[in-house]
Design a protein around this motif. Structure first.
Motif, PDB file in Angstrom:
ATOM      1  N   ILE A   1       0.842  -1.201   0.000  1.00 30.01           N
ATOM      2  CA  ILE A   1       0.000   0.000   0.000  1.00 30.01           C
ATOM      3  C   ILE A   1       0.874   1.246   0.000  1.00 30.01           C
ATOM      4  CG2 ILE A   1      -1.609   1.356   1.408  1.00 30.01           C
ATOM      5  CD1 ILE A   1      -2.925  -1.309   2.202  1.00 30.01           C
ATOM      6  N   LEU A   2       1.935   1.248   0.788  1.00 28.81           N
ATOM      7  CA  LEU A   2       2.849   2.390   0.798  1.00 28.81           C
ATOM      8  C   LEU A   2       3.576   2.548  -0.534  1.00 28.81           C
ATOM      9  CD1 LEU A   2       4.515   2.314   4.330  1.00 28.81           C
ATOM     10  CD2 LEU A   2       2.808   3.904   3.457  1.00 28.81           C
ATOM     11  N   ALA A   3       3.964   1.447  -1.154  1.00 24.47           N
ATOM     12  CA  ALA A   3       4.708   1.512  -2.417  1.00 24.47           C
ATOM     13  C   ALA A   3       3.832   1.984  -3.563  1.00 24.47           C
ATOM     14  CB  ALA A   3       5.293   0.144  -2.751  1.00 24.47           C
ATOM     15  N   SER A   4       2.535   1.753  -3.495  1.00 18.68           N
ATOM     16  CA  SER A   4       1.659   2.120  -4.603  1.00 18.68           C
ATOM     17  C   SER A   4       0.928   3.428  -4.362  1.00 18.68           C
ATOM     18  CB  SER A   4       0.653   1.008  -4.859  1.00 18.68           C
ATOM     19  OG  SER A   4      -0.208   0.868  -3.755  1.00 18.68           O
ATOM     20  N   ARG A   5       1.250   4.109  -3.298  1.00 13.03           N
ATOM     21  CA  ARG A   5       0.550   5.353  -2.974  1.00 13.03           C
ATOM     22  C   ARG A   5       0.969   6.467  -3.933  1.00 13.03           C
ATOM     23  NH1 ARG A   5       1.082   8.076   2.813  1.00 13.03           N
ATOM     24  NH2 ARG A   5       1.504   5.920   3.308  1.00 13.03           N
ATOM     25  N   GLY A   6       0.001   7.185  -4.458  1.00 14.16           N
ATOM     26  CA  GLY A   6       0.282   8.378  -5.225  1.00 14.16           C
ATOM     27  C   GLY A   6       0.468   8.182  -6.718  1.00 14.16           C
ATOM     28  N   ASN A   7       0.314   6.967  -7.235  1.00 17.79           N
ATOM     29  CA  ASN A   7       0.519   6.795  -8.669  1.00 17.79           C
ATOM     30  C   ASN A   7      -0.797   6.754  -9.442  1.00 17.79           C
ATOM     31  OD1 ASN A   7      -0.360   4.287  -7.931  1.00 17.79           O
ATOM     32  ND2 ASN A   7       1.440   3.179  -8.629  1.00 17.79           N
ATOM     33  N   GLY A   8      -1.902   6.996  -8.824  1.00 13.70           N
ATOM     34  CA  GLY A   8      -3.173   7.108  -9.508  1.00 13.70           C
ATOM     35  C   GLY A   8      -3.869   5.788  -9.799  1.00 13.70           C
ATOM     36  N   SER A   9      -3.312   4.673  -9.366  1.00 12.41           N
ATOM     37  CA  SER A   9      -3.965   3.390  -9.610  1.00 12.41           C
ATOM     38  C   SER A   9      -4.702   2.945  -8.346  1.00 12.41           C
ATOM     39  CB  SER A   9      -2.946   2.330 -10.014  1.00 12.41           C
ATOM     40  OG  SER A   9      -2.137   1.987  -8.916  1.00 12.41           O
ATOM     41  N   PHE A  10      -5.450   1.888  -8.491  1.00 11.48           N
ATOM     42  CA  PHE A  10      -6.221   1.366  -7.371  1.00 11.48           C
ATOM     43  C   PHE A  10      -5.564   0.126  -6.768  1.00 11.48           C
ATOM     44  CE2 PHE A  10      -9.420   3.888  -9.527  1.00 11.48           C
ATOM     45  CZ  PHE A  10      -9.999   4.537  -8.456  1.00 11.48           C
ATOM     46  N   VAL A  11      -4.245   0.011  -6.907  1.00 12.81           N
ATOM     47  CA  VAL A  11      -3.540  -1.152  -6.362  1.00 12.81           C
ATOM     48  C   VAL A  11      -3.655  -1.189  -4.847  1.00 12.81           C
ATOM     49  CG1 VAL A  11      -1.292  -2.257  -6.112  1.00 12.81           C
ATOM     50  CG2 VAL A  11      -1.935  -1.248  -8.273  1.00 12.81           C
ATOM     51  N   GLY A  12      -3.473  -0.061  -4.213  1.00  9.22           N
ATOM     52  CA  GLY A  12      -3.567  -0.015  -2.758  1.00  9.22           C
ATOM     53  C   GLY A  12      -4.925  -0.466  -2.258  1.00  9.22           C
ATOM     54  N   LEU A  13      -5.973  -0.035  -2.944  1.00  5.80           N
ATOM     55  CA  LEU A  13      -7.318  -0.448  -2.564  1.00  5.80           C
ATOM     56  C   LEU A  13      -7.513  -1.945  -2.779  1.00  5.80           C
ATOM     57  CD1 LEU A  13     -10.206   0.284  -1.687  1.00  5.80           C
ATOM     58  CD2 LEU A  13     -10.706   0.692  -4.108  1.00  5.80           C
ATOM     59  N   GLY A  14      -7.042  -2.457  -3.916  1.00  6.04           N
ATOM     60  CA  GLY A  14      -7.164  -3.888  -4.199  1.00  6.04           C
ATOM     61  C   GLY A  14      -6.394  -4.733  -3.202  1.00  6.04           C
ATOM     62  N   VAL A  15      -5.201  -4.275  -2.852  1.00  9.53           N
ATOM     63  CA  VAL A  15      -4.384  -5.007  -1.876  1.00  9.53           C
ATOM     64  C   VAL A  15      -5.030  -4.956  -0.500  1.00  9.53           C
ATOM     65  CG1 VAL A  15      -2.162  -4.921  -0.674  1.00  9.53           C
ATOM     66  CG2 VAL A  15      -2.234  -4.776  -3.152  1.00  9.53           C
ATOM     67  N   MET A  16      -5.593  -3.801  -0.150  1.00  7.95           N
ATOM     68  CA  MET A  16      -6.256  -3.689   1.144  1.00  7.95           C
ATOM     69  C   MET A  16      -7.481  -4.604   1.216  1.00  7.95           C
ATOM     70  SD  MET A  16      -8.134  -0.490   2.970  1.00  7.95           S
ATOM     71  CE  MET A  16      -9.512  -0.629   1.862  1.00  7.95           C
ATOM     72  N   LEU A  17      -8.276  -4.610   0.161  1.00  5.81           N
ATOM     73  CA  LEU A  17      -9.459  -5.469   0.157  1.00  5.81           C
ATOM     74  C   LEU A  17      -9.081  -6.948   0.159  1.00  5.81           C
ATOM     75  CD1 LEU A  17     -11.770  -3.513  -2.294  1.00  5.81           C
ATOM     76  CD2 LEU A  17     -11.936  -3.675   0.187  1.00  5.81           C
ATOM     77  N   ALA A  18      -8.024  -7.304  -0.580  1.00  9.92           N
ATOM     78  CA  ALA A  18      -7.553  -8.691  -0.552  1.00  9.92           C
ATOM     79  C   ALA A  18      -7.060  -9.067   0.840  1.00  9.92           C
ATOM     80  CB  ALA A  18      -6.446  -8.893  -1.580  1.00  9.92           C
ATOM     81  N   GLY A  19      -6.408  -8.130   1.518  1.00  8.33           N
ATOM     82  CA  GLY A  19      -5.941  -8.381   2.872  1.00  8.33           C
ATOM     83  C   GLY A  19      -7.071  -8.523   3.867  1.00  8.33           C
ATOM     84  N   LEU A  20      -8.125  -7.719   3.689  1.00  7.54           N
ATOM     85  CA  LEU A  20      -9.268  -7.802   4.596  1.00  7.54           C
ATOM     86  C   LEU A  20      -9.959  -9.150   4.522  1.00  7.54           C
ATOM     87  CD1 LEU A  20     -10.952  -4.301   4.238  1.00  7.54           C
ATOM     88  CD2 LEU A  20      -9.855  -5.251   6.254  1.00  7.54           C
ATOM     89  N   VAL A  21      -9.958  -9.748   3.349  1.00  4.93           N
ATOM     90  CA  VAL A  21     -10.582 -11.059   3.183  1.00  4.93           C
ATOM     91  C   VAL A  21      -9.562 -12.168   3.403  1.00  4.93           C
ATOM     92  CG1 VAL A  21     -11.727 -12.568   1.528  1.00  4.93           C
ATOM     93  CG2 VAL A  21     -12.315 -10.165   1.617  1.00  4.93           C
ATOM     94  N   GLY A  22      -8.351 -11.979   2.875  1.00  5.47           N
ATOM     95  CA  GLY A  22      -7.353 -13.040   2.877  1.00  5.47           C
ATOM     96  C   GLY A  22      -6.738 -13.350   4.231  1.00  5.47           C
TER      97      GLY A  22
END
Length: 93
Positions: free
Chosen positions: A22-43
């Motif tokens: 999430i920290l590495a993907s912050r600020g580049n305009g993609s939704f990677v951080g959100l996808g990783v967070m949601l995967a973490g919440l379930v995974g």
């Protein structure tokens, strides 16, 4: 002690990997951080539950098979999250 190392250590490892991606993907305009967070919440809870069930069922396994199974189970979520991040970085999605 089996539950501490079989459930607690993978949970801390997965939370750290999720946080770093999430920290590495912050600020580049993609939704990677959100996808990783949601995967973490379930995974993470699914991994903890699966590890618990594996620990309960694997009373008669050899130690090598037991630890290998727990390690592979704990690595599934971080590898999926890293794959998502690498797809966005490589293909600039």
């Amino acid at each position: 002690m089996r539950y501490l190392f079989g459930i607690g250590a993978p949970l801390i490892f997965q939370a750290a990997v999720t946080w770093l991606i999430i920290l590495a993907s912050r600020g580049n305009g993609s939704f990677v951080g959100l996808g990783v967070m949601l995967a973490g919440l379930v995974g993470m809870p699914l991994t903890a539950l699966s590890s618990f069930l594996l620990i309960r069922a694997a009373q008669c396994w050899s130690a090598q098979r037991y630890y290998l199974s727990l390690a592979l189970l704990a690595l599934l979520l971080p590898l999926a999250q890293l794959a998502l991040w690498l797809l966005v970085v490589v293909f600039e999605l």
